[in-house]
Enzyme design. Sequence first.
Site, short mmCIF file in Angstrom:
data_model
loop_
_atom_site.label_atom_id
_atom_site.label_comp_id
_atom_site.label_asym_id
_atom_site.label_seq_id
_atom_site.Cartn_x
_atom_site.Cartn_y
_atom_site.Cartn_z
N ASN A 260 1.31 3.14 -2.47
CA ASN A 260 0.51 4.28 -3.53
C ASN A 260 -0.46 4.84 -2.60
OD1 ASN A 260 1.78 4.89 -6.05
ND2 ASN A 260 1.13 2.75 -6.36
N ILE B 70 -10.82 -6.91 -11.94
CA ILE B 70 -12.29 -6.15 -11.67
C ILE B 70 -13.43 -6.90 -12.36
CG2 ILE B 70 -13.77 -4.23 -11.67
CD1 ILE B 70 -11.36 -4.00 -9.73
N HIS C 20 -0.37 2.02 -13.38
CA HIS C 20 0.32 0.99 -14.02
C HIS C 20 1.67 1.43 -14.24
CE1 HIS C 20 0.88 -2.77 -16.31
NE2 HIS C 20 1.71 -2.03 -17.01
N GLY D 285 0.83 -1.22 0.17
CA GLY D 285 -0.07 -0.20 0.03
C GLY D 285 0.89 1.39 0.03
N LYS E 252 -6.10 -8.19 -8.41
CA LYS E 252 -7.22 -8.93 -9.14
C LYS E 252 -7.99 -8.27 -10.24
CE LYS E 252 -11.23 -10.90 -7.33
NZ LYS E 252 -12.14 -11.43 -6.04
N ASN F 163 -6.90 3.15 -12.60
CA ASN F 163 -5.58 2.07 -12.13
C ASN F 163 -4.14 2.94 -12.43
OD1 ASN F 163 -4.35 -0.30 -11.55
ND2 ASN F 163 -3.90 -0.38 -13.50
N GLU G 111 4.87 6.80 -9.57
CA GLU G 111 3.58 6.45 -9.28
C GLU G 111 3.07 7.09 -8.19
OE1 GLU G 111 2.93 2.07 -8.77
OE2 GLU G 111 4.73 1.71 -9.68
#
Length: 201
Positions: free
Chosen positions: A20, A90, A106, A18, A88, A104, A176
Amino acid sequence: MPDSRLRLRIAVFVSGGGTNLQALIDGKREGAFQSDLALVVSNKPEAYGLERARQAGIPTFVEGGDKSLIQALEDHEIDFIVLAGYLKIIGQDLLEKYQGRIINIHPSLLPAYGGMGMYGLRVHEAVFKNGEDFSGATVHFVTEEVDGGHIILQLKTNIRKASSPEAIQKQVLRLEHVALKLALSLIEEEDIEIRTFVRNR
């Protein structure tokens, strides 16, 4: 003059440490965006991201399928979803309900090094193997096509001196953290389709 920016209730989805999420928690505290981090969701009960959320006073939820997850999002009046290291795929029901309201982060310059199976260190290993001069982070909307949604922004970094995939990962992770906060700020300022979904508060 009243602030015309959107103020969203955001759910952040995580699968691991976690970092981000922590960047978003810090960004909210620093005023980088005005939306509220209203829920943190994980598909892994041991994910440290859940502990980060608890320390910040944010409610958490461990998902066990779309039906219970959607109910939890409704219970917390979630407007918008941020996938921040969520590993995972969606589900279709969630995609349909939150169409145009899921983003998202990436760890590459999409469309390069995206798609099924390209996540985490795997991305950086491929970038390193191919001898790329640059890499970066991309924030994009989530659609049925993995990593194929509209790109909101990209941040780029020179990786010529990176000595390993791990070194690239470290460089890109810093981007990010910045990119997610910037993306939320842009989304708040833009008059885009999600405005329709935001409740009057």
